[in-house]
Scaffold this motif. Structure first.
Motif, PDB file in Angstrom:
ATOM      1  N   ASP A  42       1.843  -9.526  -7.819  1.00  0.00           N
ATOM      2  CA  ASP A  42       1.231  -9.688  -7.290  1.00  0.00           C
ATOM      3  C   ASP A  42       1.252  -9.511  -5.800  1.00  0.00           C
ATOM      4  N   LEU A  43       0.146  -9.650  -4.682  1.00  0.00           N
ATOM      5  CA  LEU A  43      -0.107  -9.074  -3.626  1.00  0.00           C
ATOM      6  C   LEU A  43       0.906 -10.178  -2.812  1.00  0.00           C
ATOM      7  N   VAL A  44       1.014 -11.777  -3.035  1.00  0.00           N
ATOM      8  CA  VAL A  44       1.768 -12.218  -2.207  1.00  0.00           C
ATOM      9  C   VAL A  44       3.055 -11.969  -2.771  1.00  0.00           C
ATOM     10  N   GLU A  45       3.720 -11.639  -3.554  1.00  0.00           N
ATOM     11  CA  GLU A  45       4.639 -11.868  -4.480  1.00  0.00           C
ATOM     12  C   GLU A  45       5.426  -9.950  -3.537  1.00  0.00           C
ATOM     13  N   LEU A  46       4.322  -9.254  -3.565  1.00  0.00           N
ATOM     14  CA  LEU A  46       5.412  -7.773  -3.038  1.00  0.00           C
ATOM     15  C   LEU A  46       5.624  -7.978  -1.536  1.00  0.00           C
ATOM     16  N   ILE A  47       4.180  -8.631  -0.969  1.00  0.00           N
ATOM     17  CA  ILE A  47       4.857  -8.873   0.669  1.00  0.00           C
ATOM     18  C   ILE A  47       6.067  -9.830   0.613  1.00  0.00           C
ATOM     19  N   ASP A  48       6.554 -10.868   0.001  1.00  0.00           N
ATOM     20  CA  ASP A  48       7.785 -11.281   0.310  1.00  0.00           C
ATOM     21  C   ASP A  48       8.900 -11.244  -0.363  1.00  0.00           C
ATOM     22  N   LEU A  49       8.299 -10.408  -0.926  1.00  0.00           N
ATOM     23  CA  LEU A  49       9.431  -9.119  -1.705  1.00  0.00           C
ATOM     24  C   LEU A  49       9.954  -8.312  -0.290  1.00  0.00           C
ATOM     25  N   ALA A  50       8.662  -7.252  -0.212  1.00  0.00           N
ATOM     26  CA  ALA A  50       8.550  -6.562   1.009  1.00  0.00           C
ATOM     27  C   ALA A  50       9.332  -7.314   2.564  1.00  0.00           C
ATOM     28  N   ALA A  51       9.151  -8.016   2.531  1.00  0.00           N
ATOM     29  CA  ALA A  51       9.876  -8.867   4.114  1.00  0.00           C
ATOM     30  C   ALA A  51      11.487  -9.097   3.138  1.00  0.00           C
ATOM     31  N   ILE A  52      11.937  -9.067   2.657  1.00  0.00           N
ATOM     32  CA  ILE A  52      13.290  -9.861   1.880  1.00  0.00           C
ATOM     33  C   ILE A  52      13.893  -8.279   2.096  1.00  0.00           C
ATOM     34  N   ILE A  53      13.584  -6.374   1.574  1.00  0.00           N
ATOM     35  CA  ILE A  53      14.216  -5.513   1.767  1.00  0.00           C
ATOM     36  C   ILE A  53      13.473  -5.010   3.135  1.00  0.00           C
ATOM     37  N   ASP A  54      12.537  -5.061   3.119  1.00  0.00           N
ATOM     38  CA  ASP A  54      12.282  -3.882   4.030  1.00  0.00           C
ATOM     39  C   ASP A  54      11.691  -3.131   4.088  1.00  0.00           C
ATOM     40  N   LEU A  55      10.312  -3.007   2.875  1.00  0.00           N
ATOM     41  CA  LEU A  55       9.999  -2.598   2.451  1.00  0.00           C
ATOM     42  C   LEU A  55       8.445  -2.454   3.805  1.00  0.00           C
ATOM     43  N   ASP A  56       8.225  -1.173   3.804  1.00  0.00           N
ATOM     44  CA  ASP A  56       6.803  -1.064   4.369  1.00  0.00           C
ATOM     45  C   ASP A  56       5.439  -1.441   3.055  1.00  0.00           C
ATOM     46  N   VAL A  57       4.994  -1.771   2.988  1.00  0.00           N
ATOM     47  CA  VAL A  57       3.876  -2.119   2.074  1.00  0.00           C
ATOM     48  C   VAL A  57       2.792  -1.630   2.091  1.00  0.00           C
ATOM     49  N   LEU A  58       2.411  -1.402   3.668  1.00  0.00           N
ATOM     50  CA  LEU A  58       1.210  -0.385   3.567  1.00  0.00           C
ATOM     51  C   LEU A  58       1.378   1.377   3.709  1.00  0.00           C
ATOM     52  N   ALA A  59       2.600   1.631   4.235  1.00  0.00           N
ATOM     53  CA  ALA A  59       2.939   3.188   3.362  1.00  0.00           C
ATOM     54  C   ALA A  59       3.327   3.187   1.761  1.00  0.00           C
ATOM     55  N   LEU A  60       3.601   2.291   2.169  1.00  0.00           N
ATOM     56  CA  LEU A  60       3.475   2.299  -0.469  1.00  0.00           C
ATOM     57  C   LEU A  60       2.482   2.534  -0.669  1.00  0.00           C
ATOM     58  N   LEU A  61       0.838   1.547  -0.426  1.00  0.00           N
ATOM     59  CA  LEU A  61       0.331   1.817  -0.836  1.00  0.00           C
ATOM     60  C   LEU A  61      -0.502   3.235  -0.659  1.00  0.00           C
ATOM     61  N   ARG A  62      -0.417   3.746   0.744  1.00  0.00           N
ATOM     62  CA  ARG A  62      -0.701   5.027   1.607  1.00  0.00           C
ATOM     63  C   ARG A  62       0.021   6.447   0.388  1.00  0.00           C
ATOM     64  N   ARG A  63       1.159   6.255  -0.282  1.00  0.00           N
ATOM     65  CA  ARG A  63       1.543   6.867  -0.738  1.00  0.00           C
ATOM     66  C   ARG A  63       1.191   6.596  -2.402  1.00  0.00           C
ATOM     67  N   ILE A  64       0.781   5.390  -2.609  1.00  0.00           N
ATOM     68  CA  ILE A  64       0.020   5.492  -4.155  1.00  0.00           C
ATOM     69  C   ILE A  64      -1.178   5.963  -3.974  1.00  0.00           C
ATOM     70  N   ARG A  65      -1.847   5.875  -3.317  1.00  0.00           N
ATOM     71  CA  ARG A  65      -3.130   6.388  -2.878  1.00  0.00           C
ATOM     72  C   ARG A  65      -3.659   7.921  -2.660  1.00  0.00           C
ATOM     73  N   ASP A  66      -2.264   8.180  -2.122  1.00  0.00           N
ATOM     74  CA  ASP A  66      -1.998   9.983  -2.646  1.00  0.00           C
ATOM     75  C   ASP A  66      -1.919  10.380  -3.222  1.00  0.00           C
ATOM     76  N   ALA A  67      -1.273   9.949  -4.317  1.00  0.00           N
ATOM     77  CA  ALA A  67      -0.413  10.721  -5.447  1.00  0.00           C
ATOM     78  C   ALA A  67      -1.541  10.973  -6.881  1.00  0.00           C
TER      79      ALA A  67
END
Length: 67
Positions: A42-67
């Motif tokens: 879920d979104l909260v888990e994604l944000i928490d995971l992203a913070a731990i592994i240094d993942l840019d959630v906004l960039a990921l969402l843009r990649r998904i949108r543009d795929a």
């Protein structure tokens, strides 16, 4: 796509599933199930995971949108 991105970012950070799970206060199967696609994140888990592994959630969402 999210599961693969999470796994890739975790590996790039040099972290194991156990380390990420521990940082979240969870057990390793929680991370394994997300990365394998058996469990949706879920979104909260994604944000928490992203913070731990240094993942840019906004960039990921843009990649998904543009795929």
């Amino acid at each position: 796509m999210i599961a693969a991105a999470l796994a890739e970012a975790r590996r790039a950070k040099g972290m194991t599933q156990v380390e990420v799970a521990s940082a979240l206060g969870r057990r390793q199967p929680f991370i394994a199930n997300i990365e394998s696609g058996e469990r949706r994140v879920d979104l909260v888990e994604l944000i928490d995971l992203a913070a731990i592994i240094d993942l840019d959630v906004l960039a990921l969402l843009r990649r998904i949108r543009d795929a």
